[in-house]
Design a protein around this motif. Structure first.
Motif, short mmCIF file in Angstrom:
data_model
loop_
_atom_site.label_atom_id
_atom_site.label_comp_id
_atom_site.label_asym_id
_atom_site.label_seq_id
_atom_site.Cartn_x
_atom_site.Cartn_y
_atom_site.Cartn_z
N ASN A 1 -5.91 2.77 5.04
CA ASN A 1 -7.00 3.33 5.86
C ASN A 1 -8.34 3.09 5.18
OD1 ASN A 1 -5.52 4.90 8.13
ND2 ASN A 1 -4.40 5.36 6.25
N TYR A 2 -8.48 1.92 4.59
CA TYR A 2 -9.66 1.57 3.79
C TYR A 2 -10.98 1.83 4.51
CZ TYR A 2 -13.24 -1.16 1.50
OH TYR A 2 -14.42 -1.54 0.90
N LEU A 3 -11.12 1.31 5.72
CA LEU A 3 -12.40 1.42 6.40
C LEU A 3 -12.79 2.88 6.61
CD1 LEU A 3 -14.78 -0.13 7.56
CD2 LEU A 3 -13.62 -0.12 9.78
N PHE A 4 -11.84 3.70 7.03
CA PHE A 4 -12.14 5.13 7.25
C PHE A 4 -12.60 5.79 5.95
CE2 PHE A 4 -11.00 9.60 7.06
CZ PHE A 4 -11.69 10.09 8.16
N PHE A 5 -11.81 5.69 4.89
CA PHE A 5 -12.12 6.40 3.65
C PHE A 5 -13.36 5.84 2.98
CE2 PHE A 5 -7.68 7.69 4.11
CZ PHE A 5 -7.84 9.07 4.00
N SER A 6 -13.51 4.53 2.95
CA SER A 6 -14.70 3.97 2.30
C SER A 6 -15.96 4.38 3.07
CB SER A 6 -14.60 2.45 2.19
OG SER A 6 -14.53 1.84 3.46
N THR A 7 -15.86 4.42 4.39
CA THR A 7 -17.00 4.83 5.21
C THR A 7 -17.30 6.32 5.02
OG1 THR A 7 -16.50 3.13 6.85
CG2 THR A 7 -17.88 4.96 7.58
N MET A 8 -16.27 7.15 5.03
CA MET A 8 -16.47 8.59 4.88
C MET A 8 -17.04 8.94 3.51
SD MET A 8 -15.78 10.17 7.65
CE MET A 8 -16.18 8.78 8.65
N LEU A 9 -16.58 8.27 2.48
CA LEU A 9 -17.04 8.60 1.13
C LEU A 9 -18.38 7.97 0.80
CD1 LEU A 9 -13.59 8.45 -0.66
CD2 LEU A 9 -14.98 10.49 -0.23
N TRP B 1 -13.44 4.06 -6.70
CA TRP B 1 -12.54 2.98 -6.31
C TRP B 1 -13.03 2.28 -5.04
CZ3 TRP B 1 -7.78 3.03 -2.96
CH2 TRP B 1 -6.92 1.96 -3.24
N PHE B 2 -13.42 3.07 -4.04
CA PHE B 2 -13.91 2.48 -2.79
C PHE B 2 -15.28 1.84 -2.95
CE2 PHE B 2 -10.79 5.29 -0.54
CZ PHE B 2 -10.10 4.26 0.08
N GLY C 1 -10.31 18.66 -9.51
CA GLY C 1 -10.52 18.27 -8.12
C GLY C 1 -11.67 17.28 -7.99
N SER C 2 -12.77 17.58 -8.68
CA SER C 2 -13.93 16.69 -8.65
C SER C 2 -13.61 15.35 -9.30
CB SER C 2 -15.12 17.34 -9.36
OG SER C 2 -15.51 18.50 -8.67
N ALA C 3 -12.80 15.37 -10.35
CA ALA C 3 -12.41 14.13 -11.02
C ALA C 3 -11.59 13.24 -10.08
CB ALA C 3 -11.61 14.45 -12.28
N VAL C 4 -10.67 13.83 -9.35
CA VAL C 4 -9.84 13.05 -8.43
C VAL C 4 -10.70 12.46 -7.31
CG1 VAL C 4 -8.02 13.22 -6.68
CG2 VAL C 4 -7.67 14.21 -8.95
N VAL C 5 -11.52 13.30 -6.68
CA VAL C 5 -12.38 12.83 -5.59
C VAL C 5 -13.35 11.76 -6.12
CG1 VAL C 5 -14.18 13.50 -3.93
CG2 VAL C 5 -12.15 14.94 -4.23
N GLY C 6 -13.91 11.99 -7.28
CA GLY C 6 -14.83 11.02 -7.88
C GLY C 6 -14.16 9.69 -8.17
N SER C 7 -12.91 9.73 -8.63
CA SER C 7 -12.17 8.50 -8.91
C SER C 7 -11.92 7.71 -7.63
CB SER C 7 -10.83 8.81 -9.57
OG SER C 7 -11.03 9.41 -10.82
N VAL C 8 -11.57 8.41 -6.56
CA VAL C 8 -11.34 7.74 -5.27
C VAL C 8 -12.66 7.15 -4.76
CG1 VAL C 8 -10.65 8.08 -2.86
CG2 VAL C 8 -9.33 9.16 -4.70
N GLU C 9 -13.74 7.91 -4.87
CA GLU C 9 -15.05 7.39 -4.45
C GLU C 9 -15.41 6.13 -5.24
OE1 GLU C 9 -17.83 11.06 -3.00
OE2 GLU C 9 -17.43 10.94 -5.13
#
Length: 182
Positions: A95-103, A157-158, A147-155
């Motif tokens: 779901n790359y486009l959705f998550f990269s766009t949302m983040l 990455w995208f 929690g912030s570390a996980v979200v930040g890592s995903v951000e």
């Protein structure tokens, strides 16, 4: 559960894809229902049959992905963090486009907030302030930190075009979590 008509399902997928594509091109505030209808190749009325407005549409898209991530967490509850993270990163990749766009979008801070809430909710059962390494630490600080570390890592990455594979991201973030939550 009632089976959804294929035409309705197809229209809803087209509408959701249209919103995501448009948000990758311009601010959500600048997107109109007509823009969405044109991109999805549906009538405006079709959108209004399913959603009150574009905000309702975005909210439902966000909640759908949050619920999918929650279900993935439940299915991965007996796995290590590395194995469980891989399930998430595979989902992010699909779901790359959705998550990269949302983040990346300034128009969707609500998504980041909901994502962080989900991660914290999932970590709650893992935090034990009675163990020696957490002795004297506040549970909320631990939850916010990881929690912030996980979200930040995903951000990260995208935003960097997924420079590491989903497997490597899962292994590395999972190793850090396993190290701190065991």
């Amino acid at each position: 559960m009632a089976k959804v008509d294929r035409r309705i399902a197809k229209s809803q997928v087209a509408i959701k894809n249209a919103v995501t594509e448009l948000m990758s091109e311009k601010s959500f505030d600048d997107i109109t229902i007509q823009d969405i209808a044109d991109r999805a190749d549906v009538n405006r009325g079709t959108i209004y049959l399913h959603y009150t407005d574009k905000y309702d549409l975005l909210d439902k898209m966000i909640e759908e992905h949050i619920e999918n991530l929650r279900e993935l967490c439940q299915s991965a509850s007996e796995m290590t963090f590395q194995e469980g993270n891989y399930v998430w990163y595979e989902y992010f990749e699909r779901n790359y486009l959705f998550f990269s766009t949302m983040l990346a979008s300034k128009g969707a801070p609500y998504f980041r907030s909901r994502f962080l809430d989900l991660v914290i909710e999932e970590f709650k059962a893992e935090v034990d302030i009675a163990v020696e390494k957490n002795n004297g630490l506040n549970e909320e600080v631990i939850l916010q930190f990881f929690g912030s570390a996980v979200v930040g890592s995903v951000e990260w990455w995208f935003k960097n075009g997924m420079p590491l594979s989903a497997r490597v991201m899962a292994e590395q973030t999972g190793a850090l979590l396993d190290r701190n939550f065991e």
